[in-house]
Design a protein around this motif. Sequence first.
Motif, short mmCIF file in Angstrom:
data_model
loop_
_atom_site.label_atom_id
_atom_site.label_comp_id
_atom_site.label_asym_id
_atom_site.label_seq_id
_atom_site.Cartn_x
_atom_site.Cartn_y
_atom_site.Cartn_z
N ASN A 144 -20.79 4.22 22.09
CA ASN A 144 -19.83 3.41 22.85
C ASN A 144 -18.43 4.05 22.77
OD1 ASN A 144 -18.88 1.38 24.47
ND2 ASN A 144 -18.65 -0.11 22.81
N GLU A 185 -23.19 6.58 25.21
CA GLU A 185 -23.59 5.16 25.31
C GLU A 185 -23.95 4.61 23.93
OE1 GLU A 185 -26.68 4.64 28.13
OE2 GLU A 185 -25.50 5.35 29.82
N ASP A 186 -24.63 5.41 23.13
CA ASP A 186 -25.05 4.95 21.80
C ASP A 186 -23.85 4.67 20.91
OD1 ASP A 186 -27.02 4.46 19.70
OD2 ASP A 186 -26.28 6.32 18.82
N TYR A 212 -28.13 14.17 19.27
CA TYR A 212 -28.88 13.54 20.36
C TYR A 212 -29.66 14.60 21.12
CZ TYR A 212 -25.90 9.58 19.33
OH TYR A 212 -25.27 8.56 18.70
N LYS A 221 -21.10 2.00 14.92
CA LYS A 221 -21.91 1.27 15.88
C LYS A 221 -22.01 -0.20 15.53
CE LYS A 221 -25.46 4.15 15.72
NZ LYS A 221 -26.74 4.81 16.07
N GLN A 253 -26.47 9.90 26.74
CA GLN A 253 -27.13 9.03 25.77
C GLN A 253 -26.27 8.84 24.53
OE1 GLN A 253 -31.09 10.30 24.67
NE2 GLN A 253 -31.05 9.15 22.76
#
Length: 270
Positions: A23, A20-21, A6, A70, A17
């Motif tokens: 989780n 969150e991506d 990232y 994801k 980021q």
Amino acid sequence: MLKSRYEGQSVEQALQQGLEDLNVQEQQVRIDVIKEGKKGIFGFMKQDAHIELTIIDPELKQFESIEALKCRHQQHEEADEPISDETHHEEAIIIEENNNDQNDIQSEEDIREHNNQKKDSLNEVAQDTLTYVLNIIREMNIDVDGSYEIKSNTIYINMTSNNAAYIIGKRGQILNALQTVGQNYMHQFVKGYYALILDIESYREKRKETLEQLAINMAKKATQTKKPVKLEPMPNFERKIMHQAVSKIENIETYSEGREPHRYLVIKNK
């Protein structure tokens, strides 16, 4: 090994980021900084920060790829179902049944018995953790009672006391410390990612409302002053509450800086 890269204006922004991506929580990944970001001068020579996140949580390592991880989260969010160890176990059985037609396929009764045993074991851990935390408080000559509830991979301990203020401490510092101690104790007996939430006299809900309002007020301040607003250090779950509170406000971004337990939230105007 599950890895994903990232980038962001800073290492902290890239980390936020990434979490969150995927989780996931910060303690479920290893953070490797590939390139530190540079602010540049008057917008020139600016460079973004690059990091790599590697999944280290045993329960999440079972996924074959980041995309599968994801996708799994998305499926459970759409179904409004938490990802639980029971679900992981049942999926493993389904895969085994599809790939093996021999007599070693487990029956539904075996699955049910395994899940019941796991629930009984987790209940025992929850009860032991509750007793451990209550005994610590009682050693401080404070009368306290409590009960527990298990939801997905989280154990919730709710307490009552006539001296709740002493257990909570200034801005929840004592309660948060007790929660950390209790979680460390719990992790001696459970594998994988399990969380402990300690509460007393509905303090967490009241604190959540306070943090949400504070986040909105600080977002307004950041907009008016055009300067970043740095808040006091707080636990990850409280920073997440504030982040979510301002996530839908236009031209506002949030990220965390510092190292635990002194990590704090920054709210700034984009």
